[in-house]
Design an enzyme around this catalytic site. Sequence first.
Site, PDB file in Angstrom:
ATOM      1  N   LEU A  97       0.817  -1.210   0.000  1.00 11.85           N
ATOM      2  CA  LEU A  97       0.000   0.000   0.000  1.00 11.85           C
ATOM      3  C   LEU A  97       0.853   1.263   0.000  1.00 11.85           C
ATOM      4  O   LEU A  97       0.332   2.365  -0.057  1.00 11.85           O
ATOM      5  CB  LEU A  97      -0.869   0.032   1.262  1.00 11.85           C
ATOM      6  CG  LEU A  97      -2.157  -0.754   1.225  1.00 11.85           C
ATOM      7  CD1 LEU A  97      -2.865  -0.624   2.555  1.00 11.85           C
ATOM      8  CD2 LEU A  97      -3.048  -0.249   0.095  1.00 11.85           C
ATOM      9  N   GLU A 128       7.363   1.496  11.511  1.00 10.72           N
ATOM     10  CA  GLU A 128       6.495   0.887  10.509  1.00 10.72           C
ATOM     11  C   GLU A 128       6.486  -0.621  10.730  1.00 10.72           C
ATOM     12  O   GLU A 128       7.539  -1.248  10.802  1.00 10.72           O
ATOM     13  CB  GLU A 128       7.031   1.214   9.111  1.00 10.72           C
ATOM     14  CG  GLU A 128       6.205   0.594   8.010  1.00 10.72           C
ATOM     15  CD  GLU A 128       6.904   0.605   6.645  1.00 10.72           C
ATOM     16  OE1 GLU A 128       7.924   1.308   6.471  1.00 10.72           O
ATOM     17  OE2 GLU A 128       6.432  -0.113   5.754  1.00 10.72           O
ATOM     18  N   LYS A 164     -15.431   1.572  -1.960  1.00 12.05           N
ATOM     19  CA  LYS A 164     -15.921   0.643  -0.948  1.00 12.05           C
ATOM     20  C   LYS A 164     -15.187   0.834   0.386  1.00 12.05           C
ATOM     21  O   LYS A 164     -13.951   0.764   0.434  1.00 12.05           O
ATOM     22  CB  LYS A 164     -15.714  -0.804  -1.441  1.00 12.05           C
ATOM     23  CG  LYS A 164     -16.648  -1.161  -2.579  1.00 12.05           C
ATOM     24  CD  LYS A 164     -18.065  -1.111  -2.063  1.00 12.05           C
ATOM     25  CE  LYS A 164     -19.058  -1.741  -2.996  1.00 12.05           C
ATOM     26  NZ  LYS A 164     -20.441  -1.514  -2.504  1.00 12.05           N
ATOM     27  N   GLY A 170      24.396  -7.629  -9.441  1.00 10.75           N
ATOM     28  CA  GLY A 170      23.621  -8.854  -9.538  1.00 10.75           C
ATOM     29  C   GLY A 170      24.381 -10.041  -8.991  1.00 10.75           C
ATOM     30  O   GLY A 170      25.579  -9.961  -8.749  1.00 10.75           O
ATOM     31  N   CYS A 173      28.950  -2.607  -9.484  1.00  9.83           N
ATOM     32  CA  CYS A 173      29.263  -3.879  -8.834  1.00  9.83           C
ATOM     33  C   CYS A 173      29.473  -4.971  -9.891  1.00  9.83           C
ATOM     34  O   CYS A 173      30.463  -4.928 -10.608  1.00  9.83           O
ATOM     35  CB  CYS A 173      28.184  -4.230  -7.817  1.00  9.83           C
ATOM     36  SG  CYS A 173      28.829  -5.242  -6.478  1.00  9.83           S
ATOM     37  N   GLY A 207      28.228  -5.100 -12.657  1.00 14.56           N
ATOM     38  CA  GLY A 207      28.367  -4.348 -13.911  1.00 14.56           C
ATOM     39  C   GLY A 207      29.791  -3.868 -14.127  1.00 14.56           C
ATOM     40  O   GLY A 207      30.308  -3.870 -15.244  1.00 14.56           O
ATOM     41  N   GLN A 215      32.397  -5.404 -12.749  1.00 13.92           N
ATOM     42  CA  GLN A 215      33.171  -6.632 -12.977  1.00 13.92           C
ATOM     43  C   GLN A 215      33.049  -7.073 -14.433  1.00 13.92           C
ATOM     44  O   GLN A 215      34.022  -7.508 -15.049  1.00 13.92           O
ATOM     45  CB  GLN A 215      32.701  -7.736 -12.022  1.00 13.92           C
ATOM     46  CG  GLN A 215      32.935  -7.370 -10.551  1.00 13.92           C
ATOM     47  CD  GLN A 215      32.376  -8.397  -9.567  1.00 13.92           C
ATOM     48  OE1 GLN A 215      31.720  -9.354  -9.948  1.00 13.92           O
ATOM     49  NE2 GLN A 215      32.635  -8.182  -8.286  1.00 13.92           N
ATOM     50  N   HIS A 237      27.968   0.477  -4.574  1.00 13.26           N
ATOM     51  CA  HIS A 237      26.596   0.783  -5.007  1.00 13.26           C
ATOM     52  C   HIS A 237      26.263   2.250  -4.753  1.00 13.26           C
ATOM     53  O   HIS A 237      25.665   2.587  -3.727  1.00 13.26           O
ATOM     54  CB  HIS A 237      25.597  -0.108  -4.260  1.00 13.26           C
ATOM     55  CG  HIS A 237      25.620  -1.524  -4.712  1.00 13.26           C
ATOM     56  ND1 HIS A 237      24.890  -1.976  -5.780  1.00 13.26           N
ATOM     57  CD2 HIS A 237      26.310  -2.584  -4.254  1.00 13.26           C
ATOM     58  CE1 HIS A 237      25.119  -3.265  -5.958  1.00 13.26           C
ATOM     59  NE2 HIS A 237      25.976  -3.658  -5.047  1.00 13.26           N
ATOM     60  N   GLU A 245      24.029   4.057  -5.953  1.00 17.32           N
ATOM     61  CA  GLU A 245      22.591   4.350  -5.932  1.00 17.32           C
ATOM     62  C   GLU A 245      22.026   4.395  -4.513  1.00 17.32           C
ATOM     63  O   GLU A 245      21.021   5.055  -4.267  1.00 17.32           O
ATOM     64  CB  GLU A 245      21.825   3.339  -6.793  1.00 17.32           C
ATOM     65  CG  GLU A 245      21.699   1.914  -6.241  1.00 17.32           C
ATOM     66  CD  GLU A 245      22.897   1.015  -6.562  1.00 17.32           C
ATOM     67  OE1 GLU A 245      23.991   1.545  -6.859  1.00 17.32           O
ATOM     68  OE2 GLU A 245      22.748  -0.223  -6.491  1.00 17.32           O
TER      69      GLU A 245
HETATM   70  N1  GLN Z   1      28.344 -11.441  -7.767  1.00 17.99           N
HETATM   71  C1  GLN Z   1      29.317 -10.398  -7.641  1.00 17.99           C
HETATM   72  C2  GLN Z   1      30.120 -10.531  -6.347  1.00 17.99           C
HETATM   73  O1  GLN Z   1      29.690 -11.181  -5.432  1.00 17.99           O
HETATM   74  C3  GLN Z   1      28.658  -9.037  -7.721  1.00 17.99           C
HETATM   75  C4  GLN Z   1      27.732  -8.726  -6.601  1.00 17.99           C
HETATM   76  C5  GLN Z   1      26.902  -7.486  -6.837  1.00 17.99           C
HETATM   77  O2  GLN Z   1      26.759  -7.013  -7.959  1.00 17.99           O
HETATM   78  N2  GLN Z   1      26.281  -6.959  -5.821  1.00 17.99           N
HETATM   79  O3  GLN Z   1      31.178  -9.983  -6.242  1.00 17.99           O
END
Ligand code: GLN
Length: 544
Positions: free
Chosen positions: A15, A139, A186, A351, A378, A380, A382, A504, A506
Amino acid sequence: MKRYIFVTGGVVSSLGKGITAASVGRLLQAHGLSVNIVKCDPYINVDAGTMAPFQHGEVFVTDDGAETDLDLGYYERFLGIDTSRANNMTAGQIYQAVIAKEREGRYLGQTVQVIPHITDEIKSRFHRAGEGYDITIIEIGGTVGDIESLPFLEAARQMRPDRTRTDVLYIHVTLVPYLTSSDELKTKPTQHSVNKLREIGIDPDIIVCRTEKPLGREIRNKIALFTSVPEEAVVEAANSPSIYDVPNVLKKQGIDEQIMMLLRLRSNKWEFEEWSAFVQRLKTAENARPVRIAIAGKYTKLKDSYKSLVEAVHHGAIANGVRAELDFVDVEEPCRDERLARAAGIIVPGGFGDRGIEGKIATVRLAREKRIPFLGICLGMQCAVIEFARGVMGMKRAHSSEFDPRTPHPVVALLAEQKGVVAKGGTMRLGAYPCRVKPGSLAFKAYGARMISERHRHRYEFNPKYLKAYEKAGMAVTGLYKERELPEIVELAGHPWFVGVQFHPELKSRPLAPHPLFRDFVAAAARAASGREPRAERAGAGAA
Ligand code: GLN
């Protein structure tokens, strides 16, 4: 006096309780109050670190290395605070702590029970979170009526044993669905969920109604009547075009005045200009020229797993006065390259797992060869390192030892000291690490600082053994974690804007403080887009 505001949810999940809680926090800050904010997750996992993105969405990492719920991202972005481990508690952590105490003999002689032992543990964490703040917003995850969240709700109830207390208040967020067939809103689900809450012993003070259509006087009255909440405390939260508008939406209905009155607080301060100015910029940027940014990953259908990333791109766009048009490209889809080639900027995000890895590497290649502004985060980053070894340095079988343990060129690898650790999570580099930035680099231009701090969540590292060879071939390491000589940022010479970061960024972007890397990446993409338009037309004509 410390004050607590509990935010619960009813009817359905998703929500936007987190956004509501964060928006309330932002409004109270504007009144000059210091605000802390905590998320309670009723699951048994100790943290979100071991959950797959499709289970849980993004894992938000704090400076102190906690792997937490993505709502903490909203808290940081809305309140401009740095959260920590203490801002997210899970049922797993609570039980773990209580069981550990039981084993130590701290409850000797007693039967250890949900009430009072589990609830006391929860309450002690509420109190700790409140230390040093005027207001603590808590929360509670899940929906009222779930079995899992009961101990948290019971602890919340115990915080206000009777109605005479003016230091605790309860906000209940519900859904008022609209039925097309009968063309009406409703209220029944809201009535039921408030009743459910009352059964547990919590009497809500404010009801926030999520709705697609304006509630109108009549519906509002009806909800007030059935739930015994004053009409002014029934707050409409219609869908807004941007989440950053929600504080305004709630303010317009005086939710902050209600809260201040109920908590017996007074303020003569109202500092909200910066936020309003940002929302204004956002609205202007929405009508600006679009800049297409491709996000090339494997969970592209699960937008929740890229929450912070998406926000960071938008912050960067708004800072440049442009509108980011996001194109989520699945790296395994057949028309990947055409879609990527149409983008003004390409991001390969972080990832885990090897699915789609070759597609990600091919994505980097395209960005490098077609000179499209690129940001690798990360995994990306690598991939950028692997691609460069294969495409430029002649190491055709270069790889990360994560994906090819037998590669002759482990350009991304586990460090010696990490090997042999078996517990999942045990080898992760988590949380904030300092990084030294090289003057004159794109990163330095962005940050304008020699020393920065960014958050990590990964196991593998750019293998320092290859560092010199890379520098020679034209990929510069422009950020270093000095203590262990670990490359943190790589850049490509002779490319308009190509940056890979092991961390990261972001996670640290905020609407009022857009992350410098995203700001500069979008700026480069915007430049590329304006430079490319006429060329693209020509290319189109040629292809036809
Ligand atoms: N799999 C990669 C590592 O463990 C990258 C991890 C990630 O992108 N957060 O180093």
